[in-house]
Design a protein around this motif. Structure first.
Motif, PDB file in Angstrom:
ATOM      1  N   ASP A  61       0.849  -1.182   0.000  1.00 39.11           N
ATOM      2  CA  ASP A  61       0.000   0.000   0.000  1.00 39.11           C
ATOM      3  C   ASP A  61       0.893   1.244   0.000  1.00 39.11           C
ATOM      4  OD1 ASP A  61      -1.814   1.991   0.341  1.00 39.11           O
ATOM      5  OD2 ASP A  61      -2.809   1.123   2.081  1.00 39.11           O
ATOM      6  N   PRO A  62       0.848   2.071  -1.044  1.00 41.07           N
ATOM      7  CA  PRO A  62       1.698   3.265  -1.086  1.00 41.07           C
ATOM      8  C   PRO A  62       1.486   4.198   0.101  1.00 41.07           C
ATOM      9  CG  PRO A  62       0.738   2.838  -3.246  1.00 41.07           C
ATOM     10  CD  PRO A  62       0.083   1.905  -2.288  1.00 41.07           C
ATOM     11  N   ALA A  63       0.236   4.313   0.586  1.00 44.47           N
ATOM     12  CA  ALA A  63      -0.043   5.187   1.728  1.00 44.47           C
ATOM     13  C   ALA A  63       0.651   4.679   2.986  1.00 44.47           C
ATOM     14  CB  ALA A  63      -1.556   5.275   1.957  1.00 44.47           C
ATOM     15  N   VAL A  64       0.608   3.369   3.212  1.00 46.33           N
ATOM     16  CA  VAL A  64       1.265   2.779   4.384  1.00 46.33           C
ATOM     17  C   VAL A  64       2.775   2.953   4.294  1.00 46.33           C
ATOM     18  CG1 VAL A  64       1.704   0.619   5.626  1.00 46.33           C
ATOM     19  CG2 VAL A  64      -0.588   1.117   4.757  1.00 46.33           C
ATOM     20  N   ILE A  65       3.337   2.763   3.091  1.00 50.10           N
ATOM     21  CA  ILE A  65       4.784   2.937   2.910  1.00 50.10           C
ATOM     22  C   ILE A  65       5.192   4.374   3.219  1.00 50.10           C
ATOM     23  CG2 ILE A  65       6.645   2.903   1.211  1.00 50.10           C
ATOM     24  CD1 ILE A  65       5.190   0.619  -0.187  1.00 50.10           C
ATOM     25  N   LEU A  66       4.403   5.354   2.767  1.00 50.60           N
ATOM     26  CA  LEU A  66       4.696   6.758   3.049  1.00 50.60           C
ATOM     27  C   LEU A  66       4.645   7.045   4.547  1.00 50.60           C
ATOM     28  CD1 LEU A  66       2.760   8.665   0.229  1.00 50.60           C
ATOM     29  CD2 LEU A  66       5.223   8.497   0.522  1.00 50.60           C
ATOM     30  N   ILE A  67       3.655   6.490   5.223  1.00 41.77           N
ATOM     31  CA  ILE A  67       3.517   6.720   6.670  1.00 41.77           C
ATOM     32  C   ILE A  67       4.699   6.124   7.426  1.00 41.77           C
ATOM     33  CG2 ILE A  67       2.121   6.171   8.706  1.00 41.77           C
ATOM     34  CD1 ILE A  67      -0.352   6.291   6.899  1.00 41.77           C
ATOM     35  N   VAL A  68       5.079   4.902   7.085  1.00 40.26           N
ATOM     36  CA  VAL A  68       6.189   4.236   7.776  1.00 40.26           C
ATOM     37  C   VAL A  68       7.498   5.006   7.563  1.00 40.26           C
ATOM     38  CG1 VAL A  68       7.601   2.154   7.853  1.00 40.26           C
ATOM     39  CG2 VAL A  68       5.115   1.964   7.722  1.00 40.26           C
ATOM     40  N   VAL A  69       7.780   5.360   6.298  1.00 35.54           N
ATOM     41  CA  VAL A  69       9.005   6.113   5.989  1.00 35.54           C
ATOM     42  C   VAL A  69       8.994   7.462   6.702  1.00 35.54           C
ATOM     43  CG1 VAL A  69      10.294   7.267   4.153  1.00 35.54           C
ATOM     44  CG2 VAL A  69       9.378   4.974   3.779  1.00 35.54           C
ATOM     45  N   GLY A  70       7.843   8.131   6.702  1.00 33.52           N
ATOM     46  CA  GLY A  70       7.742   9.429   7.358  1.00 33.52           C
ATOM     47  C   GLY A  70       7.943   9.354   8.856  1.00 33.52           C
ATOM     48  N   VAL A  71       7.386   8.335   9.492  1.00 33.26           N
ATOM     49  CA  VAL A  71       7.530   8.179  10.948  1.00 33.26           C
ATOM     50  C   VAL A  71       8.986   7.899  11.324  1.00 33.26           C
ATOM     51  CG1 VAL A  71       6.943   6.683  12.901  1.00 33.26           C
ATOM     52  CG2 VAL A  71       5.149   7.461  11.360  1.00 33.26           C
ATOM     53  N   VAL A  72       9.655   7.036  10.550  1.00 33.49           N
ATOM     54  CA  VAL A  72      11.074   6.744  10.814  1.00 33.49           C
ATOM     55  C   VAL A  72      11.916   8.007  10.658  1.00 33.49           C
ATOM     56  CG1 VAL A  72      13.087   5.454  10.018  1.00 33.49           C
ATOM     57  CG2 VAL A  72      10.869   4.318  10.172  1.00 33.49           C
ATOM     58  N   MET A  73      11.669   8.764   9.581  1.00 32.41           N
ATOM     59  CA  MET A  73      12.396  10.026   9.368  1.00 32.41           C
ATOM     60  C   MET A  73      12.113  11.018  10.483  1.00 32.41           C
ATOM     61  SD  MET A  73      12.234  10.946   5.297  1.00 32.41           S
ATOM     62  CE  MET A  73      12.888  12.562   5.668  1.00 32.41           C
ATOM     63  N   PHE A  74      10.858  11.072  10.940  1.00 33.79           N
ATOM     64  CA  PHE A  74      10.481  12.003  11.997  1.00 33.79           C
ATOM     65  C   PHE A  74      11.260  11.708  13.278  1.00 33.79           C
ATOM     66  CE2 PHE A  74       7.983  13.054  15.733  1.00 33.79           C
ATOM     67  CZ  PHE A  74       7.636  14.377  15.505  1.00 33.79           C
ATOM     68  N   PHE A  75      11.345  10.438  13.646  1.00 33.92           N
ATOM     69  CA  PHE A  75      12.054  10.051  14.872  1.00 33.92           C
ATOM     70  C   PHE A  75      13.536  10.405  14.787  1.00 33.92           C
ATOM     71  CE2 PHE A  75      14.721   6.766  16.888  1.00 33.92           C
ATOM     72  CZ  PHE A  75      14.420   7.016  18.210  1.00 33.92           C
ATOM     73  N   ILE A  76      14.159  10.060  13.651  1.00 38.65           N
ATOM     74  CA  ILE A  76      15.598  10.297  13.502  1.00 38.65           C
ATOM     75  C   ILE A  76      15.913  11.787  13.506  1.00 38.65           C
ATOM     76  CG2 ILE A  76      17.578  10.005  11.968  1.00 38.65           C
ATOM     77  CD1 ILE A  76      16.358   7.388  11.016  1.00 38.65           C
ATOM     78  N   THR A  77      15.188  12.554  12.684  1.00 37.08           N
ATOM     79  CA  THR A  77      15.472  13.988  12.574  1.00 37.08           C
ATOM     80  C   THR A  77      15.091  14.746  13.843  1.00 37.08           C
ATOM     81  OG1 THR A  77      13.324  14.261  11.449  1.00 37.08           O
ATOM     82  CG2 THR A  77      15.286  14.046  10.072  1.00 37.08           C
ATOM     83  N   PHE A  78      14.090  14.261  14.575  1.00 37.17           N
ATOM     84  CA  PHE A  78      13.731  14.892  15.849  1.00 37.17           C
ATOM     85  C   PHE A  78      14.890  14.786  16.839  1.00 37.17           C
ATOM     86  CE2 PHE A  78      12.041  14.561  20.178  1.00 37.17           C
ATOM     87  CZ  PHE A  78      11.335  15.755  20.275  1.00 37.17           C
ATOM     88  N   CYS A  79      15.508  13.620  16.878  1.00 35.06           N
ATOM     89  CA  CYS A  79      16.685  13.443  17.748  1.00 35.06           C
ATOM     90  C   CYS A  79      17.810  14.372  17.329  1.00 35.06           C
ATOM     91  CB  CYS A  79      17.157  11.989  17.693  1.00 35.06           C
ATOM     92  SG  CYS A  79      16.023  10.789  18.442  1.00 35.06           S
ATOM     93  N   GLY A  80      18.000  14.544  16.014  1.00 39.92           N
ATOM     94  CA  GLY A  80      19.041  15.440  15.539  1.00 39.92           C
ATOM     95  C   GLY A  80      18.761  16.890  15.873  1.00 39.92           C
ATOM     96  N   CYS A  81      17.500  17.319  15.704  1.00 41.50           N
ATOM     97  CA  CYS A  81      17.115  18.707  16.004  1.00 41.50           C
ATOM     98  C   CYS A  81      17.328  19.046  17.472  1.00 41.50           C
ATOM     99  CB  CYS A  81      15.648  18.930  15.639  1.00 41.50           C
ATOM    100  SG  CYS A  81      15.342  19.226  13.898  1.00 41.50           S
ATOM    101  N   ILE A  82      16.699  18.271  18.335  1.00 41.77           N
ATOM    102  CA  ILE A  82      16.754  18.566  19.770  1.00 41.77           C
ATOM    103  C   ILE A  82      18.151  18.300  20.320  1.00 41.77           C
ATOM    104  CG2 ILE A  82      15.710  18.085  22.010  1.00 41.77           C
ATOM    105  CD1 ILE A  82      13.871  19.407  19.967  1.00 41.77           C
ATOM    106  N   GLY A  83      18.816  17.273  19.827  1.00 45.39           N
ATOM    107  CA  GLY A  83      20.163  16.966  20.298  1.00 45.39           C
ATOM    108  C   GLY A  83      21.146  18.080  20.001  1.00 45.39           C
ATOM    109  N   ALA A  84      21.054  18.641  18.778  1.00 46.29           N
ATOM    110  CA  ALA A  84      21.946  19.748  18.419  1.00 46.29           C
ATOM    111  C   ALA A  84      21.582  21.025  19.161  1.00 46.29           C
ATOM    112  CB  ALA A  84      21.894  19.980  16.908  1.00 46.29           C
ATOM    113  N   LEU A  85      20.295  21.294  19.294  1.00 47.86           N
ATOM    114  CA  LEU A  85      19.854  22.534  19.940  1.00 47.86           C
ATOM    115  C   LEU A  85      20.181  22.551  21.426  1.00 47.86           C
ATOM    116  CD1 LEU A  85      18.329  25.197  19.386  1.00 47.86           C
ATOM    117  CD2 LEU A  85      16.224  24.011  20.021  1.00 47.86           C
ATOM    118  N   ARG A  86      19.967  21.415  22.092  1.00 44.13           N
ATOM    119  CA  ARG A  86      20.177  21.330  23.541  1.00 44.13           C
ATOM    120  C   ARG A  86      21.532  20.739  23.910  1.00 44.13           C
ATOM    121  NH1 ARG A  86      17.152  24.579  26.020  1.00 44.13           N
ATOM    122  NH2 ARG A  86      17.444  23.346  27.914  1.00 44.13           N
ATOM    123  N   GLU A  87      22.321  20.395  22.903  1.00 38.54           N
ATOM    124  CA  GLU A  87      23.632  19.771  23.123  1.00 38.54           C
ATOM    125  C   GLU A  87      23.495  18.514  23.988  1.00 38.54           C
ATOM    126  OE1 GLU A  87      26.514  22.548  24.560  1.00 38.54           O
ATOM    127  OE2 GLU A  87      26.150  24.003  22.969  1.00 38.54           O
TER     128      GLU A  87
END
Length: 227
Positions: A61-87
């Motif tokens: 299902d293309p919609a499910v694939i988009l959701i899964v990829v988006g959630v994984v990217m969200f988790f990884i980039t969230f760690c990068g954003c907050i980790g860099a901002l708060r050291e």
């Protein structure tokens, strides 16, 4: 006077490079926003479907694939954003480890696909056959396959009249090979383009890994100097 200036310099000095810190933050923030967009598109596509998705079509299902990829990217980039901002070393290590894991997984898939091309072709063929079998069960899958056929099929009349022609004549009107074989042939004939796409996908990941490791080292030096 000199002693006072030296003390002021010691108080204002930091091992953490602000350029690296904020570049990593904006780098992660950009992909974080992009991940939210992917999830939003996937959720919207899932909600707008007229019928529920059959279990067998869940993995294609293309919609499910988009959701899964988006959630994984969200988790990884969230760690990068907050980790860099708060050291935050823990979040930065999570960011670096996750990116490294994703990069190595992609690299392993690419290597296995190259050395085991026959098995890759068979797996791709099974995936296409499954998609064709459930063509009517999923609206997104149906639209995707229709688009691919419009872009790739020469004869819109489904090969009408080609059985009376020779192979060379029929080859001008239809594709005599299956979708999986055709995909492999396209990749083999466009290796430069595929390599450029792979490099474009790998460079941001490598940059994120290197920058996060540099920032982690600088933060650790900062903590050591204080102690």
């Amino acid at each position: 006077m000199d002693r006072k200036q030296n003390l002021n310099r010691a108080e204002t000095f930091s091992f953490v490079n602000p350029w690296i810190r904020y570049f990593l933050f904006f780098f992660s923030f950009l992909f974080w926003v992009f991940s939210l967009l992917i999830v939003a598109i996937g959720v919207y596509a899932k909600v707008q479907k007229a019928t529920d998705t059959v279990r067998d079509t869940f993995l294609i299902d293309p919609a499910v694939i988009l959701i899964v990829v988006g959630v994984v990217m969200f988790f990884i980039t969230f760690c990068g954003c907050i980790g860099a901002l708060r050291e935050n070393i823990r979040l930065l290590k999570t960011f670096s480890f996750s990116l490294t894991l994703v990069f190595l997984t992609q690299l392993a898939i690419a290597i296995l696909g190259f050395f085991y091309s026959d098995q890759t072709r068979d797996a791709l063929g099974k995936f296409v056959k499954k998609a064709i079998t459930h063509y009517r069960d999923d609206l997104d899958l149906q639209n995707l396959m229709d688009y691919i056929q419009k872009e790739a099929v020469i004869n819109t009349m489904c090969g009408y009249g080609v059985q009376t022609q020779t192979f060379l004549e029929a080859n001008k009107l239809i594709y005599p090979v299956g979708c999986a074989d055709r995909s492999v042939m396209w990749v083999e004939s466009h290796l430069l383009l595929v390599g450029a796409l792979a490099l474009g996908l790998a460079l941001p990941q490598i940059a994120g890994i290197v920058l996060s490791q540099i920032l982690i080292s600088q933060i650790q030096d900062e903590i050591t100097s204080v102690l």
